[in-house]
Design a protein around this motif. Structure first.
Motif, mmCIF file in Angstrom:
data_model
loop_
_atom_site.group_PDB
_atom_site.id
_atom_site.type_symbol
_atom_site.label_atom_id
_atom_site.label_comp_id
_atom_site.label_asym_id
_atom_site.label_seq_id
_atom_site.Cartn_x
_atom_site.Cartn_y
_atom_site.Cartn_z
ATOM 1 N N ASP A 1 -14.345 -5.918 -5.552
ATOM 2 C CA ASP A 1 -14.086 -6.178 -6.970
ATOM 3 C C ASP A 1 -12.750 -6.865 -7.247
ATOM 4 O O ASP A 1 -12.626 -7.604 -8.218
ATOM 5 C CB ASP A 1 -14.145 -4.868 -7.766
ATOM 6 N N CYS A 2 -11.751 -6.584 -6.418
ATOM 7 C CA CYS A 2 -10.437 -7.184 -6.668
ATOM 8 C C CYS A 2 -10.219 -8.446 -5.835
ATOM 9 O O CYS A 2 -9.595 -9.385 -6.279
ATOM 10 C CB CYS A 2 -9.319 -6.185 -6.369
ATOM 11 N N VAL B 1 -12.297 -2.074 -3.598
ATOM 12 C CA VAL B 1 -11.179 -2.982 -3.859
ATOM 13 C C VAL B 1 -11.465 -4.349 -3.237
ATOM 14 O O VAL B 1 -11.218 -5.393 -3.848
ATOM 15 C CB VAL B 1 -9.854 -2.391 -3.315
ATOM 16 N N PHE C 1 -5.539 -6.802 -10.321
ATOM 17 C CA PHE C 1 -6.157 -5.677 -11.038
ATOM 18 C C PHE C 1 -5.638 -4.307 -10.607
ATOM 19 O O PHE C 1 -5.994 -3.308 -11.228
ATOM 20 C CB PHE C 1 -7.702 -5.687 -10.941
#
Lengths: 360, 609
Positions: A189-190, A186, A224
């Motif tokens: 990627d987020c 997380v 996301f």
């Protein structure tokens, strides 16, 4: 912890990063304000829960030229990079002028100096390219008569020698680390923040070796993630942080929609909703059994851009959260209720990342 | 390749189908608890699940919310499990029904049975983006895969979602709106607190207003959505979803925005629109004028159709409520006055102009309009434009306008647009069917030659061939045309070709090529007619099949290729290594190629080769 020289370049790995950085650079380029290097970004007085009890606090956001990671692109939710001076670094003299202005502010608005001083930079206070060693030592001296100091830093820059500038003054010293989440996937990627939980653990160990502590900053609901995914991520992150020796406080904060960020782009097109205040309360309430102080300070609560419920109960829930911050007593949440809990429960049960937000 | 989804019926881009699970899941419908979600890879690494034979398995995914920047879309935007380990199985390697999450610009054929279009809640707030997204994804994924829009459906918008091409929805938005105190109906939403009486008799509403809380409201909303979906399915079966949507547009703006934007996506909707329907088409709103059926008719009349009677006077008459027009009382009266001395073209809203040879075609024979004698500016403009285009391609020596006063502006506007205007005479005194008017009409045609039955019949067959098969077909398909039987069931024969064994011939040895189908205004071909089509220069709508001889129907797995110009209802030639056949398309061409199940051609005649 990486053995290389700490720099944003050490993060140059991971398939999503280039994409996130490219997008964030474009988004940030829409902004054209500049800032005076002799003015702090922000300064305020408040009360905080510390391992020694509740203390009056002076919070300073220094303008250090901003986060170098953010210049490469940076975190998807962070708009603070824009609160930076044009062209990069701020000199020792200018930084000390900012500190002076903060002291003036405190003298104007408070009877006595606050026992707790917190210094943030929208970057890393311990990064010597942001705050030179000379400045760090001078600031340690300036606040040497206080009880406790908190300085913000990425884990890479946490170093016993640097912390000695504060511990050597007899200050209880904490490093505030923007961990955002204990889940590496997380965070990468987020959030687009490129260090690992293992680096955080190493920073905690380094701080402990210097007789300092760590305050972990977590981010609830980066882009996301659906509401239930975000809540699950926070519940597990709070527990994982609290279990790390040296991390005595977790500040779990709902994401808000800042200007010139990717989150703002999603928000604008209907692809992002800031978390519910019920979600914040849920995480706090369910992690009271952990061995750490867990607090939250929702920014812009009740507005579309901040954590919010239905509009009717936002202030009440915010008050309960602030109350919880000081007393760590989950019964504060029994005092608030609203019809919109039914909606929040439905969202927690039903919302998916491919069909969100289910409710505004 | 979709093993687990089958389309059973179509109405434009809307379809009735089923996800083939142990207990089939009907579409359009609610996915309910039949979706097993492997989870979002934004949150955690996921395993590809084994799959439940009674559920649609949603593979690990990375959904892209509305507003995701392009670079991030490109990097993270593959199908659901593209982000998983490289050894994750492809959707078509699983033996259960599978679904993947896509965004418009990342959608492609992933071999899944269903596709989940991410960002539903934002899309249903914005008709332009919704139509862009659905048409883009629909073009990118196989025709016989299901499209699921999550978190978006309400009783008021679900007909529009399905009309655009969505197959699956869920009740999440409807439920959540209920918890927020919004009472949903097919005509829009009410604030629950403003309702004195509940306008519904579903179980949740029967308990009375006092006991009706937000939980009950959520329950009602879900029931209302289920009811709306039943209505939608009934409408698709009847081929009348569009009329329903036009009606909903009187209450809510979203359905109207969607259908108007889709009308603008003409290639998308036209491809999916059948050549004819059994059911009537009601023209009750101005949006009807922009229906793909209407535009296609006008296009064909002003591009394919050849006005072979244009050596005669053109007689413009008003349409009649009875269809075909020639069976109406008013047209029977006109007919007696005309006595085959002019070419009759009916003027009508919403169709435009209908030459007498095409009176049985769809939708000229099937439409019904609300006649008040008041024309809107849009109607005047549309019909005048069609008439002008029609006249540009014709060479009539004179025009007799037997139209009531309210039609006059159409003729005037059309003539204004022409470079050369034939002389025009108006023959209606007060009303077209009064004795004076009819006498005036007969008088205007005094001295004109009558045309014979043979000319009439030949022109009708050729006009239908132009209309159905394409420009030039009327002349190309028939060398030495003979007609038999009686209008409107004319048989077209050709005395100029050699009969083959098995060909149907008349007493003179002319070969039977086609028969007029009066219900739909098409020509159905014999095998000899199909051969003639293949040999002619007219582009053949061809379905290439595997090595078998189709009896009764061609099923999807047998199709190797199909012409993209094929529409539902089109005559098609079926051709393969072992057979030659002719029949009627049940699916548009691209749909035939994509399909793995179901009947794609109803075969009329076939022969082993």
């Amino acid at each position: 912890m990486s053995t290389e020289e700490p720099s944003p370049e050490v993060y140059e790995s991971g398939r999503g990063m280039d994409a996130h950085n490219a997008a964030m650079r474009e988004i940030r380029s829409r902004r054209d304000e500049t800032y005076d290097p002799r003015e702090p970004t922000r300064v305020w007085l408040d009360e905080d829960n510390t391992p020694d009890g509740t203390r009056r606090s002076l919070t300073i956001i220094l303008n250090t030229g901003g986060c170098r990671w953010a210049r490469a692109g940076g975190c998807t939710m962070c708009g603070y990079v824009a609160e930076s001076v044009e062209g990069g670094s701020v000199s020792h003299e200018d930084l000390m002028t900012q500190v002076e202005k903060c002291l003036d502010h405190e003298a104007d608005d408070a009877d006595d100096p606050a026992p707790l001083v917190k210094i943030y930079t929208s970057g890393s206070f311990l990064d010597e390219r942001e705050v030179p060693a000379e400045t760090r030592a001078a600031i340690g001296e300036t606040f040497g008569d206080r009880e406790r100091i908190v300085v913000e830093s990425l884990p890479d820059f946490v170093d016993a020698d640097k912390l000695a500038d504060f511990t050597g003054q007899g200050l209880a010293t904490d490093v505030a680390v923007g961990l955002e989440t204990a889940t590496d996937r997380v965070r990468h990627d987020c959030v687009n923040k490129y260090f690992d939980f293992a680096d955080f653990e190493a920073a905690c160990a380094e701080a402990r070796a210097a007789d300092a502590g760590v305050k972990a900053y977590l981010l609830m609901k980066p882009p996301f993630l659906s509401e239930p995914e975000a809540v699950a991520d926070m519940k597990s992150s709070v527990r994982r942080c609290a279990a790390v020796e040296g991390c005595h406080t977790v500040s779990m904060n709902p994401c808000n929609v800042q200007r010139y960020t990717m989150v703002e782009d999603l928000f604008h097109d209907g692809g992002y909703r800031a978390p519910w205040l019920w979600s914040v309360a849920d995480v706090l309430e369910s992690t009271t059994d952990t061995d750490a102080i867990v607090v939250s300070d929702p920014v812009g609560h009740g507005s579309d851009r901040g954590a919010h419920n239905c509009g009717d109960c936002d202030d009440d829930v915010q008050t309960a959260i602030k109350d919880f911050d000081l007393r760590q007593d989950p019964s504060v949440f029994e005092q608030v209720s609203c019809d919109c809990e039914l909606t929040w429960e439905a969202v927690m049960e039903r919302e998916t990342s491919y069909g969100m937000p289910l409710a505004r | 390749m979709t093993d687990h989804f089958e389309v059973h019926a179509r109405d434009g881009a809307a379809r009735i189908g089923e996800i083939r699970l142990d207990t089939p899941l009907r579409t359009p419908g609610l996915v309910g608890d039949r979706l097993h979600d492997a989870g979002s890879e934004w949150a955690a690494g996921r395993e590809t699940p084994d799959g439940d034979p009674d559920a649609l398995t949603l593979l690990p995914h990375r959904a892209l919310p509305a507003g995701t920047p392009d670079s991030v879309r490109e990097t993270f935007g593959g199908a659901g499990n593209a982000a998983s380990a490289d050894d994750a199985p492809a959707p078509d390697e699983l033996d259960v029904a599978s679904a993947v999450v896509v965004a418009p610009d990342t959608a492609t054929d992933h071999g899944a049975d269903a596709y989940v279009l991410s960002g539903g809640p934002a899309l249903v707030g914005h008709a332009e983006r919704f139509v862009d997204a659905v048409t883009t994804v629909r073009r990118a994924i196989p025709d016989d895969s299901a499209l699921y829009l999550a978190g978006a459906a309400t009783p008021a918008n679900v007909a529009a979602l399905v009309y655009a091409g969505v197959d699956l929805v869920d009740a999440d938005r409807a439920h959540v709106r209920g918890t927020q105190g919004f009472y949903l109906t097919a005509e829009g939403e009410y604030f629950l607190e403003d309702l004195e009486e509940l306008p519904c008799a579903c179980p949740a509403c029967r308990g009375g207003r006092e006991a009706f809380d937000r939980r009950a409201c959520a329950e009602h909303n879900v029931t209302a959505l289920e009811t709306a979906l039943r209505t939608v399915r009934a409408r698709i079966r009847d081929g009348r979803l569009r009329d329903y949507l036009e009606g909903q547009g009187r209450h809510e703006s979203f359905p109207t925005s969607v259908l108007r934007r889709l009308d603008g996506e003409y290639a998308y909707v036209e491809e999916r629109t059948p050549l004819f329907r059994r059911e009537s088409l009601l023209a009750a709103t101005e949006d009807t004028l922009r229906r793909p059926e209407i535009r296609r008719f006008a296009d064909r009349v002003t591009s394919r159709y050849v006005p072979r009677f244009d050596d005669r006077p053109l007689l413009l008459v008003p349409c009649s409520a009875t269809k075909p027009y020639s069976e109406s009382q008013s047209h029977a009266q006109f007919h007696r006055a005309i006595d085959y001395r002019a070419h009759t073209v009916s003027m009508t809203s919403p169709i435009g102009v209908v030459p007498q040879e095409l009176e049985t075609t769809y939708p000229a024979q099937q439409y019904d309009s609300v006649v008040t004698g008041h024309w809107s500016e849009t109607e005047y403009e549309f019909i005048a434009a069609v008439l002008a285009r029609y006249l540009e391609r014709a060479d009539y020596p004179r025009v007799v306008s037997h139209l009531p006063a309210d039609y006059r502006p159409i003729v005037d506007r059309a003539l204004d647009r022409l470079d050369t205007v034939p002389p025009v005479e108006h023959t209606v005194v007060d009303h077209p069917t009064t004795e004076d008017s009819l006498a005036s009409l007969a008088g205007a045609l005094e001295g004109e030659d009558r045309f014979g039955k043979r000319e009439r019949e030949h022109h009708t067959v050729r006009a239908l061939a132009d209309y159905v098969f394409g420009a030039g077909a009327g002349d190309e398909l028939f060398c030495d045309l003979r007609t038999g039987s009686r209008y409107p069931k004319l048989r077209a024969l050709d005395a100029g070709i050699e009969p083959r064994p098995g060909d149907d011939t008349d007493d003179d040895g002319a070969v039977h090529l086609a028969t007029m189908v009066p219900n739909y205004g098409t020509l159905s071909l014999t095998l000899a007619g199909a051969r003639r089509w293949v040999e002619s220069d007219v582009p053949t709508k061809r379905v290439e099949i595997d090595a078998f001889v189709p009896q009764g129907s061609v099923l999807a797995p047998g199709v190797i290729d199909a012409d993209e110009s094929i529409r539902v209802g089109d005559e098609v030639v079926v051709d393969g290594p072992e057979a030659f056949a002719v029949g009627r398309a049940q699916v548009h061409g691209r749909g035939m190629v994509d399909a793995t199940r179901g009947i794609v051609v109803q075969v009329r005649h076939s022969v082993e080769t």
